[in-house]
Design a protein around this motif. Sequence first.
Motif, PDB file in Angstrom:
ATOM      1  N   MET A  53     -13.712 -67.573 -95.273  1.00 46.73           N
ATOM      2  CA  MET A  53     -14.013 -68.923 -96.720  1.00 46.73           C
ATOM      3  C   MET A  53     -13.012 -68.322 -97.698  1.00 46.73           C
ATOM      4  N   LEU A  58     -15.569 -77.118-100.886  1.00 49.38           N
ATOM      5  CA  LEU A  58     -16.963 -76.921-100.035  1.00 49.38           C
ATOM      6  C   LEU A  58     -17.470 -77.940 -99.549  1.00 49.38           C
ATOM      7  N   LYS A 108     -20.540 -69.522 -89.639  1.00 47.40           N
ATOM      8  CA  LYS A 108     -20.955 -70.767 -90.222  1.00 47.40           C
ATOM      9  C   LYS A 108     -21.073 -70.822 -91.634  1.00 47.40           C
ATOM     10  N   CYS A 109     -21.020 -72.086 -92.720  1.00 40.98           N
ATOM     11  CA  CYS A 109     -20.810 -72.580 -93.756  1.00 40.98           C
ATOM     12  C   CYS A 109     -22.307 -73.456 -93.957  1.00 40.98           C
ATOM     13  N   HIS A 145      -9.778 -68.937 -97.846  1.00 37.50           N
ATOM     14  CA  HIS A 145      -9.673 -70.192 -98.204  1.00 37.50           C
ATOM     15  C   HIS A 145      -9.498 -69.582 -99.781  1.00 37.50           C
ATOM     16  N   GLU A 200     -14.238 -81.436 -97.669  1.00 34.77           N
ATOM     17  CA  GLU A 200     -13.933 -80.518 -96.408  1.00 34.77           C
ATOM     18  C   GLU A 200     -15.155 -80.369 -95.529  1.00 34.77           C
ATOM     19  N   ASN A 201     -15.905 -79.276 -96.229  1.00 32.77           N
ATOM     20  CA  ASN A 201     -16.831 -78.337 -95.782  1.00 32.77           C
ATOM     21  C   ASN A 201     -18.048 -79.203 -95.481  1.00 32.77           C
ATOM     22  N   CYS A 257     -20.957 -78.405 -96.833  1.00 31.90           N
ATOM     23  CA  CYS A 257     -22.030 -77.922 -97.024  1.00 31.90           C
ATOM     24  C   CYS A 257     -22.846 -78.252 -98.114  1.00 31.90           C
TER      25      CYS A 257
END
Length: 326
Positions: free
Chosen positions: A319, A226, A201-202, A322, A229-230, A232
């Motif tokens: 990651m 990051l 996970k990030c 990506h 979309e992610n 974080c």
Amino acid sequence: MLQTPTLTQYLLRHLSAHPDQKGLTMIMSDIAVIGKALSREINRAGLINIFGLVGMTNIQGEQVHKLDQIANQLTKDYLRQTGHFSALSSEEEDGVVDMGEYGKDARYVIAFDPLDGSSNIDVNVSIGTIFSVHTRRDDVERTDEKQFFQTGRSQVLAGYILYGSSTVLVFSFGDGVHEFTLDQGLGEFLLSTERIQMPEKCPYYSVNEGNYDYFPQRDRAFIDYLKAENKCDLRYIGSAVADFHRTLKKGGVFMYPAIDKDGTGHYKGKYRLNFENKPMAFLAEQAGAVVLDGERNILDIEPTALHQRAAFVMGSKAMINHYLTS
Ligand code: P6P
């Protein structure tokens, strides 16, 4: 009752399983002594007023702090008398340090950053010591700097000591990465995590976003991803060992991209390949993570200069895949 193995017990078990690694096992034990000694110096720095600058700059052009100098001298002096090393290089030393009589038949060479995170020393933020051990090359003189022109993948031992809320020692002989925590009262490092695996996970990304405009396009696009979309959160301590350790334990992305502040189109890394990138990349790979210099896996790069710098992009395999398509 003391249930947790001490570092000494752990190393003795390692030695019985790897009888050919007596030298490396003893090296790890000696590095732990340095960690205890530096932990004591750092914890009392304020009391004996060794904070502050000594009015010098090192080969990196950075201001040298008193604790930098103490850490460098203590590490050099202690490692020299162990007889483990034929040569030693330090981020604080321009050239290779000859181990003299002690080191003439030694099998190993060591590169270390005695105290990384110097800019945080006087404000009580976590700092760290980083070390990288290679087998001595027989095709060059024992004190030739080419001793350190070996790829990160050929390290036989690497690790760091993080001086934070606790003092932790993290290292790998290449068969898993393990964390020990110093029990100050006992004066022993106790096993706290065996075979660390970085979570997929990030939760966090870690980068100095003040340099965002100076990053290569790929790094900017990845950071945008990051965040957008992610989702974080950002965590950035500004001490590589602390940011690395959090990323290793909690998961996420930790980057120090190459930057071009002058607009010349020439992007330069800040971290030192021999003293920071290689040892941290060695540990990261042992924990299932990947570290690039922006293009290549750090562990496959053969240094061509003792103080060569490189960018640093650490993340899970997913990651990093990506990142490479950013
Ligand atoms: P910046 C400390 O001086 C150091 O070398 C690393 O420990 C740290 O990650 C980096 O510099 C911080 O650099 O440019 O973000 O202040």
